[in-house]
Design a protein around this motif. Structure first.
Motif, short mmCIF file in Angstrom:
data_model
loop_
_atom_site.label_atom_id
_atom_site.label_comp_id
_atom_site.label_asym_id
_atom_site.label_seq_id
_atom_site.Cartn_x
_atom_site.Cartn_y
_atom_site.Cartn_z
N GLY B 320 0.81 -1.21 0.00
CA GLY B 320 0.00 0.00 0.00
C GLY B 320 0.84 1.25 0.00
N GLU B 323 -1.46 6.69 3.79
CA GLU B 323 -0.90 7.06 5.10
C GLU B 323 -0.57 5.87 6.00
N TYR B 324 -1.55 4.99 6.19
CA TYR B 324 -1.36 3.92 7.17
C TYR B 324 -0.19 3.02 6.77
N ALA B 325 -0.18 2.61 5.50
CA ALA B 325 0.89 1.72 5.02
C ALA B 325 2.26 2.36 5.22
N LYS B 327 3.24 4.77 7.33
CA LYS B 327 3.60 4.88 8.75
C LYS B 327 3.89 3.51 9.36
N PHE B 328 3.09 2.55 8.95
CA PHE B 328 3.21 1.19 9.50
C PHE B 328 4.59 0.62 9.14
#
Lengths: 378, 378
Positions: B320, B323-325, B327-328
């Motif tokens: 991905g 944002e989430y991908a 940061k993760f």
């Protein structure tokens, strides 16, 4: 059975084991995964819907499908429709092709396939016709012995002999990708650029080392990196006389406009290369670190391409992951020139554009395809 | 000559045709390219200096060198030193190896090489000794005929027959990369993880399709994807009884903990896999889209790895670009677990960690290496 009942009333069934459908134009969105997800107390975009575009994406795998949507979003790629068709009790990959064929909003089809259970011949026949109008970009899971074992336990697909699939895909003119990066990079290019009539690439660069990697990759992947013709050479020398190119530029292939290049050096060189009879496709490496390169390069190159009217595919490469690189590559893509973070990925994509173009030429369909392309995207 | 004069006074000359040096600990920074550059009226980070880390990066190409620094920054990779040694009138790649060997801050050496003009045998001898202590990761420009032509006009290097280089690199235990992505992905893994003792990979995934791509890539690249042993199988079944794993998990390889997995499913499975005698390295695919996966997964997995004390390399993959991908994956890397955006890139890296580990085993140096690794990074 559900399918029979549905058929009686003229309905189609998608799935089971899918994650829904998503239409970026009508607004239909049956994906049951929320867009936002909690991260350190904040809600972050976790399952994004890509911007509107001209791609239909059909995926046999649901979770991988939405993960790829997430990657498409990150890669600045627009899509028209997403269909997670899962275990396909009714709707299958052939339906994807037929829907895409008829839909004027769709120019490119991307399919993640694990196995084609039945009517494989029908799929190839339909695919062969569809390919003449719209490129079909395929990523196939379950290619190796271990992969086939995993596919059987995932979607119950008989992954079969990959060479058989490869032969079928090739016959129908589909573009087969090796990796997820290549899958995403390739649809991006096809959604923006015309195919190449042949394999002859010319590389323009402001960095010798990056040009070298591009050259190696191009040759390894099956593109032809020939030295410039006398005509092109003369044009380039004229560029030095006119002050567009620095005197210590190197005119082999790659054409190295050097770290002293300006936007105008790229514009001048690109025009000469697009007009060169011996060039089928172009890679521009414009490392932004060079002082003379500005943020107006994307628009200037786009204008150059439009004014040449030669319709050869052009892809851009800048290397880097900090602010400027990210914004710069996005700007190129908003101008319709696909941009990649490494020379090898740009080369892989040009090879695909050439494979497809050569297939179209052999089918006698290249000129038709280009006409449609120009009317819609030129 | 400059070199003779310098030698007389005990000085060394770097370059010419280099772009300077950069030491992240002493603060010495002679790169003459400014960090910021104008973009749409704002100053953006254009030539970043990566965060402090344990890598020495030597580059024969200056412009490509700083572009790679930019990519290292974007990939969240820390470096100790950057040396753009250019046309190496004095300092060359052998010096890079010797400096890195002696410097306790440096654990990994990355070299972009176009050609080794002289004393190639000396380079291999030194490299062979250095490799036993610190991995040497190489990207070689000028491998194909067209590439060699381009190299000659770039740094004047005789790129030579690539097979000769390959044999030499292999002999000295260097890790050779095919592409710029692989170069960067690989040094990231080596800067964080121990090498693998063998080629047997176990894949843990919460998405069947992504697991499939990982399996295919692993097998294609030369890793062994074997079905789980009876012992591992029993451990996993116990996980279902204990409520750690959902009953419909699939225990082939990949181990599919499914979209209903929680952080605890990953923790339980990873512990079982790390303790499995038939596993040399581990890929965890944790697609964050799955509801039960939280942002605390990185710390939990790190803790699991530490508490197992088995020192097998673990890499993470999430797909991905929103944002989430982003940061993760960063969070995983800050916890010391390298994270990749595609299963294929994660597989390519594990293959390199296994190649190096097997080379160390064959040299009788694996245990020494691991001892040092544990004392510094375990």
């Amino acid at each position: 059975k559900v399918v029979e009942t549905a058929k009686k009333y003229g309905m189609r069934i998608i799935g089971p084991n899918g994650l829904g459908v998503f239409d970026n134009y009508s607004g239909v969105d049956t994906q049951f995964v929320p867009e936002l997800k909690e991260y350190s107390g904040k809600m972050l975009l976790a399952t994004p819907r890509p911007k509107p575009g001209n791609i239909l994406f059909g995926s046999q795998s649901g979770a991988l499908g939405i993960a790829i949507l997430d990657a498409l979003y990150g890669a600045n790629i627009g899509i028209a429709k997403f269909v997670s068709y899962g275990n396909k009790v009714d709707v299958d990959e052939t339906d994807m092709l037929l829907w895409a064929y008829k839909d004027p909003k769709i120019d490119v089809i991307m399919l993640y396939i694990e196995g084609i259970k039945q009517a494989g011949r029908h799929f190839v026949e339909v695919g062969n016709e569809v390919s003449k109008k719209k490129p079909i970009v395929v990523l196939k899971g379950g290619r190796t012995a271990a992969g086939a074992r995993a596919a059987a336990s995932h979607t119950g697909s008989l992954a079969g002999d990959y060479r058989m699939y490869e032969a079928a895909f090739k016959k129908m003119g589909a573009i087969v990708c090796e990796t997820l990066d290549e899958f995403i990079d390739t649809v991006k290019a096809f959604s923006m650029q015309p195919p190449a009539r042949g394999y002859r690439i010319t590389i323009i660069t402001d960095g010798g080392g990056a040009g070298l990697l591009a050259t190696d990759a191009s040759e390894r992947y099956g593109l032809e990196v020939n030295p410039p013709s006398d005509t092109l050479m003369n044009e380039l020398k004229k560029g030095i006389e006119m002050g567009k190119l620095v005197p210590f530029s190197t005119f082999s292939n790659p054409i190295d406009v050097t770290g002293s290049a300006t936007d105008e050096s790229f514009v001048y060189t690109l025009r000469a290369v697009l007009n060169d009879e011996n060039t089928d496709c172009v890679m521009i490496i414009g490392l932004h670190h060079v002082p003379g390169v500005t943020d107006r390069l994307p628009e200037k190159l786009l204008e150059t391409i439009k004014s040449c009217g030669t319709y050869k595919p052009v892809v851009f490469c800048d290397v880097g992951g900090a602010e400027y690189a990210l914004k710069f590559r996005d700007k190129f893509e908003n101008a319709g020139i696909p941009a990649y973070p490494t020379p090898e990925r740009a080369a892989a994509v040009l090879k695909k554009l050439a494979d497809y173009g050569v297939w179209l030429v052999n089918q006698g369909e290249y000129d038709n395809y280009l006409k449609t392309w120009i009317s819609k995207r030129g």
